[in-house]
Design a protein around this motif. Structure first.
Motif, PDB file in Angstrom:
ATOM      1  N   SER A  72      -4.672  45.535  93.733  1.00 53.69           N
ATOM      2  CA  SER A  72      -4.845  45.644  92.292  1.00 53.69           C
ATOM      3  C   SER A  72      -5.917  46.687  92.051  1.00 53.69           C
ATOM      4  CB  SER A  72      -5.289  44.310  91.697  1.00 53.69           C
ATOM      5  OG  SER A  72      -4.200  43.408  91.694  1.00 53.69           O
ATOM      6  N   ILE A  73      -5.626  47.585  91.110  1.00 57.44           N
ATOM      7  CA  ILE A  73      -6.604  48.614  90.735  1.00 57.44           C
ATOM      8  C   ILE A  73      -7.365  48.075  89.530  1.00 57.44           C
ATOM      9  CG2 ILE A  73      -6.889  50.998  89.957  1.00 57.44           C
ATOM     10  CD1 ILE A  73      -3.992  51.511  91.085  1.00 57.44           C
ATOM     11  N   LEU A  82      -6.075  47.542  85.899  1.00 56.32           N
ATOM     12  CA  LEU A  82      -5.504  48.827  85.478  1.00 56.32           C
ATOM     13  C   LEU A  82      -4.123  49.099  86.064  1.00 56.32           C
ATOM     14  CD1 LEU A  82      -8.690  51.023  86.084  1.00 56.32           C
ATOM     15  CD2 LEU A  82      -7.896  50.133  83.879  1.00 56.32           C
ATOM     16  N   GLY A  83      -3.826  48.504  87.209  1.00 58.20           N
ATOM     17  CA  GLY A  83      -2.537  48.807  87.819  1.00 58.20           C
ATOM     18  C   GLY A  83      -2.495  48.346  89.258  1.00 58.20           C
ATOM     19  N   MET A  84      -1.522  48.875  89.978  1.00 57.22           N
ATOM     20  CA  MET A  84      -1.355  48.439  91.367  1.00 57.22           C
ATOM     21  C   MET A  84      -0.952  49.617  92.240  1.00 57.22           C
ATOM     22  SD  MET A  84       0.750  45.194  92.839  1.00 57.22           S
ATOM     23  CE  MET A  84      -0.191  44.006  91.920  1.00 57.22           C
ATOM     24  N   LEU A  85      -1.444  49.599  93.451  1.00 61.10           N
ATOM     25  CA  LEU A  85      -1.072  50.633  94.431  1.00 61.10           C
ATOM     26  C   LEU A  85      -0.621  49.925  95.696  1.00 61.10           C
ATOM     27  CD1 LEU A  85      -2.883  53.935  95.184  1.00 61.10           C
ATOM     28  CD2 LEU A  85      -2.036  52.511  97.044  1.00 61.10           C
ATOM     29  N   SER A  86       0.514  50.357  96.222  1.00 58.50           N
ATOM     30  CA  SER A  86       1.044  49.749  97.453  1.00 58.50           C
ATOM     31  C   SER A  86       1.208  50.810  98.525  1.00 58.50           C
ATOM     32  CB  SER A  86       2.415  49.120  97.206  1.00 58.50           C
ATOM     33  OG  SER A  86       2.333  48.092  96.248  1.00 58.50           O
ATOM     34  N   SER A  98       2.869  54.125  96.874  1.00 53.77           N
ATOM     35  CA  SER A  98       3.445  54.113  95.527  1.00 53.77           C
ATOM     36  C   SER A  98       2.433  53.435  94.608  1.00 53.77           C
ATOM     37  CB  SER A  98       4.785  53.391  95.498  1.00 53.77           C
ATOM     38  OG  SER A  98       4.628  52.071  95.940  1.00 53.77           O
ATOM     39  N   TYR A  99       2.564  53.689  93.306  1.00 57.57           N
ATOM     40  CA  TYR A  99       1.513  53.224  92.390  1.00 57.57           C
ATOM     41  C   TYR A  99       2.071  53.080  90.982  1.00 57.57           C
ATOM     42  CZ  TYR A  99       1.802  58.261  92.700  1.00 57.57           C
ATOM     43  OH  TYR A  99       2.319  59.531  92.808  1.00 57.57           O
ATOM     44  N   VAL A 100       1.388  52.249  90.231  1.00 56.71           N
ATOM     45  CA  VAL A 100       1.744  52.081  88.819  1.00 56.71           C
ATOM     46  C   VAL A 100       0.467  51.765  88.049  1.00 56.71           C
ATOM     47  CG1 VAL A 100       2.409  49.672  89.264  1.00 56.71           C
ATOM     48  CG2 VAL A 100       3.190  50.778  87.181  1.00 56.71           C
ATOM     49  N   ILE A 101       0.350  52.357  86.876  1.00 60.99           N
ATOM     50  CA  ILE A 101      -0.815  52.144  86.019  1.00 60.99           C
ATOM     51  C   ILE A 101      -0.324  51.582  84.674  1.00 60.99           C
ATOM     52  CG2 ILE A 101      -2.666  53.355  84.726  1.00 60.99           C
ATOM     53  CD1 ILE A 101      -3.323  53.244  87.689  1.00 60.99           C
ATOM     54  N   CYS A 102      -1.079  50.627  84.111  1.00 60.16           N
ATOM     55  CA  CYS A 102      -0.714  50.040  82.820  1.00 60.16           C
ATOM     56  C   CYS A 102      -0.583  51.145  81.765  1.00 60.16           C
ATOM     57  CB  CYS A 102      -1.786  49.045  82.371  1.00 60.16           C
ATOM     58  SG  CYS A 102      -1.928  47.614  83.444  1.00 60.16           S
ATOM     59  N   LYS A 108      -5.890  58.873  82.323  1.00 59.73           N
ATOM     60  CA  LYS A 108      -7.356  58.794  82.367  1.00 59.73           C
ATOM     61  C   LYS A 108      -7.863  59.083  83.788  1.00 59.73           C
ATOM     62  CE  LYS A 108      -7.472  55.308  78.682  1.00 59.73           C
ATOM     63  NZ  LYS A 108      -7.867  53.936  78.314  1.00 59.73           N
ATOM     64  N   GLY A 109      -6.950  59.489  84.653  1.00 56.04           N
ATOM     65  CA  GLY A 109      -7.353  59.839  86.015  1.00 56.04           C
ATOM     66  C   GLY A 109      -7.352  58.679  86.997  1.00 56.04           C
ATOM     67  N   TYR A 110      -7.011  57.480  86.530  1.00 54.18           N
ATOM     68  CA  TYR A 110      -7.108  56.307  87.404  1.00 54.18           C
ATOM     69  C   TYR A 110      -6.094  56.360  88.558  1.00 54.18           C
ATOM     70  CZ  TYR A 110      -9.972  54.185  83.696  1.00 54.18           C
ATOM     71  OH  TYR A 110     -10.943  53.920  82.773  1.00 54.18           O
ATOM     72  N   GLY A 111      -4.861  56.760  88.248  1.00 54.24           N
ATOM     73  CA  GLY A 111      -3.829  56.808  89.293  1.00 54.24           C
ATOM     74  C   GLY A 111      -4.238  57.734  90.422  1.00 54.24           C
ATOM     75  N   THR A 112      -4.741  58.899  90.061  1.00 50.88           N
ATOM     76  CA  THR A 112      -5.146  59.881  91.076  1.00 50.88           C
ATOM     77  C   THR A 112      -6.350  59.369  91.865  1.00 50.88           C
ATOM     78  OG1 THR A 112      -4.376  61.639  89.609  1.00 50.88           O
ATOM     79  CG2 THR A 112      -5.795  62.296  91.429  1.00 50.88           C
TER      80      THR A 112
END
Ligand SMILES: CC(C)(COP(=O)(O)OP(=O)(O)OC[C@H]1O[C@@H](n2cnc3c(N)ncnc32)[C@H](O)[C@@H]1OP(=O)(O)O)[C@@H](O)C(=O)NCCC(=O)NCCS
Length: 180
Positions: A72-73, A82-86, A98-102, A108-112
């Protein structure tokens, strides 16, 4: 597996940690039921929070078995989800992400930032030589994240992705990777 993924990864703005049952509501509201967010993912929007509950349970259980591990991010200063990264780690030398952000937190730069932290950890391992990610050829937001990470677009994997929200037929994906 000799090197288990870290249960927590801390970056400038984020804490990545093992998913918890208490993330369920935020996942359901933030992305799992949102057709716009799951458009390029391999599953349909969740129709009930019960579905999300099972999803979270599976992500937690996978930490005991691999080869998939999910974090969980969360935002470091207020623990907001904020989201999840697997990652998938099927063989020692290669990891895919792989990743997903709410939806409310896009761009906002969170995924990166999350993906960079996991990529850097992976490349710091002696046995990992390749970190890769695929995205639908019509998913420019995800492709941009991978470009910002410094990954190389290696080509198009034809009929690679199962994206039931777009088509019943498998679709072409960009393949990105970084190697050492
Ligand atoms: C892909 C995703 C995780 C990106 O997360 P994010 O936190 O918004 O990513 P970042 O803010 O770090 O970077 C996104 C970049 O893509 C760009 N972008 C977003 N949508 C875009 C679009 N439609 N076209 C072009 N660029 C786009 C942003 O401008 C930003 O680039 P910039 O920093 O150069 O301006 C998020 O959009 C998401 O969850 N999408 C749905 C799930 C998904 O598709 N996951 C990937 C599966 S392969």
């Amino acid at each position: 597996m000799e090197n288990y993924p870290p249960k927590t990864i801390v970056t400038k703005n984020l804490t990545l940690r093992i998913p918890q049952k208490s993330d369920t509501e935020a996942i359901f509201q933030g992305y799992a039921q949102n057709p716009e967010v799951v458009r390029y993912l391999a599953w349909r929007p969740h129709e009930s929070i019960e579905e999300t509950r099972r999803f979270v349970k599976a992500r937690i259980a996978e930490w005991k078995t691999g080869p998939r591990f999910s974090w969980s991010i969360t935002r470091k200063d207020d623990q907001r989800f904020l989201g999840m990264l697997s990652i998938r780690w099927p063989v020692p030398f290669r990891i895919s992400m792989s990743y997903v952000i709410c939806r409310s937190e896009w761009s906002k730069g969170y995924g990166t930032e999350a993906a960079r932290a996991v990529m850097d950890w992976a490349l710091s391992l002696l046995e990992v030589f390749r970190v890769e990610a695929c995205c639908d050829i019509e998913n420019p937001g995800s492709a941009r994240v991978l470009e910002k990470l410094g990954m190389t677009q290696e080509g198009i994997l034809r009929r690679m992705g199962y994206t039931p929200n777009i088509s019943d037929e498998p679709r072409d994906c960009f393949c990105y990777a970084i190697t050492k």
